[in-house]
Design a protein around this motif. Sequence first.
Motif, PDB file in Angstrom:
ATOM      1  N   UNK A  15       0.791  -1.407  -0.204  1.00 50.22           N
ATOM      2  CA  UNK A  15      -0.121   0.045  -0.234  1.00 50.22           C
ATOM      3  C   UNK A  15       0.708   1.449   0.053  1.00 50.22           C
ATOM      4  N   UNK A  16       0.488   2.240  -0.815  1.00 49.77           N
ATOM      5  CA  UNK A  16       1.451   3.457  -0.941  1.00 49.77           C
ATOM      6  C   UNK A  16       1.193   4.155   0.182  1.00 49.77           C
ATOM      7  N   UNK A  17       0.330   4.259   0.976  1.00 51.26           N
ATOM      8  CA  UNK A  17      -0.022   4.819   2.137  1.00 51.26           C
ATOM      9  C   UNK A  17       0.654   4.460   3.370  1.00 51.26           C
ATOM     10  N   UNK A  18       0.062   3.095   3.772  1.00 50.55           N
ATOM     11  CA  UNK A  18       0.570   2.546   5.276  1.00 50.55           C
ATOM     12  C   UNK A  18       1.436   1.573   4.848  1.00 50.55           C
ATOM     13  N   UNK A  19       1.891   1.228   3.651  1.00 53.34           N
ATOM     14  CA  UNK A  19       2.872   0.282   3.492  1.00 53.34           C
ATOM     15  C   UNK A  19       2.706  -1.141   3.560  1.00 53.34           C
ATOM     16  N   UNK A  20       1.420  -1.484   3.954  1.00 56.07           N
ATOM     17  CA  UNK A  20       0.920  -3.202   4.208  1.00 56.07           C
ATOM     18  C   UNK A  20       1.230  -3.819   2.959  1.00 56.07           C
ATOM     19  N   UNK A  21       2.016  -4.870   2.983  1.00 52.79           N
ATOM     20  CA  UNK A  21       2.100  -5.884   1.668  1.00 52.79           C
ATOM     21  C   UNK A  21       0.651  -6.613   1.515  1.00 52.79           C
ATOM     22  N   UNK A  22       0.577  -6.453   0.057  1.00 50.95           N
ATOM     23  CA  UNK A  22      -0.833  -7.343  -0.130  1.00 50.95           C
ATOM     24  C   UNK A  22      -0.583  -8.679  -0.241  1.00 50.95           C
ATOM     25  N   UNK A  23      -1.487  -9.310   0.485  1.00 56.50           N
ATOM     26  CA  UNK A  23      -1.371 -10.771   0.485  1.00 56.50           C
ATOM     27  C   UNK A  23      -2.073 -11.510  -0.674  1.00 56.50           C
ATOM     28  N   UNK A  24      -3.271 -10.611  -1.044  1.00 58.21           N
ATOM     29  CA  UNK A  24      -4.134 -11.181  -2.202  1.00 58.21           C
ATOM     30  C   UNK A  24      -4.275  -9.722  -3.045  1.00 58.21           C
ATOM     31  N   UNK A  25      -4.606 -10.371  -4.258  1.00 59.46           N
ATOM     32  CA  UNK A  25      -4.862  -9.044  -5.175  1.00 59.46           C
ATOM     33  C   UNK A  25      -6.088  -8.359  -4.672  1.00 59.46           C
ATOM     34  N   UNK A  26      -6.937  -9.019  -4.105  1.00 60.82           N
ATOM     35  CA  UNK A  26      -8.355  -8.417  -3.316  1.00 60.82           C
ATOM     36  C   UNK A  26      -8.069  -7.378  -2.502  1.00 60.82           C
TER      37      UNK A  26
END
Length: 107
Positions: free
Chosen positions: A48-59
């Motif tokens: 995520x560009x804001x919180x930097x959370x890594x996407x685990x699924x494309x959802x």
Amino acid sequence: MVLSAEETKMVLSAEEKKKRIISDFKSYGLVHPDLDALYETYLQTECCAVCKKVFETSYERCIDRDHETGLFRQVICRSCARNFVMRTYHSAKSSPKPDVCFQYISK
Ligand SMILES: [Zn+2]
């Protein structure tokens, strides 16, 4: 290059998926000069560009756009997208458009 039946199927389904996602982009009213390039950006964005959370699924990937012009801004996670919507909704009348996105981009 000759593709096996299995590979052909994979290529086709990737194409199908791309078509579906790009048509989703359009249905959101997203404005971008090159939707194919945007699709690649969308796929390649890993957090995520804001919180930097890594996407685990494309959802979890959401497209953030300017709600007035429809212009693409960045790929963000679902919870940040929800926060943006909430904040925009609550402050639209009393303050200039909230824009954490632009702060991020200009860094
Ligand atoms: Zn986020």
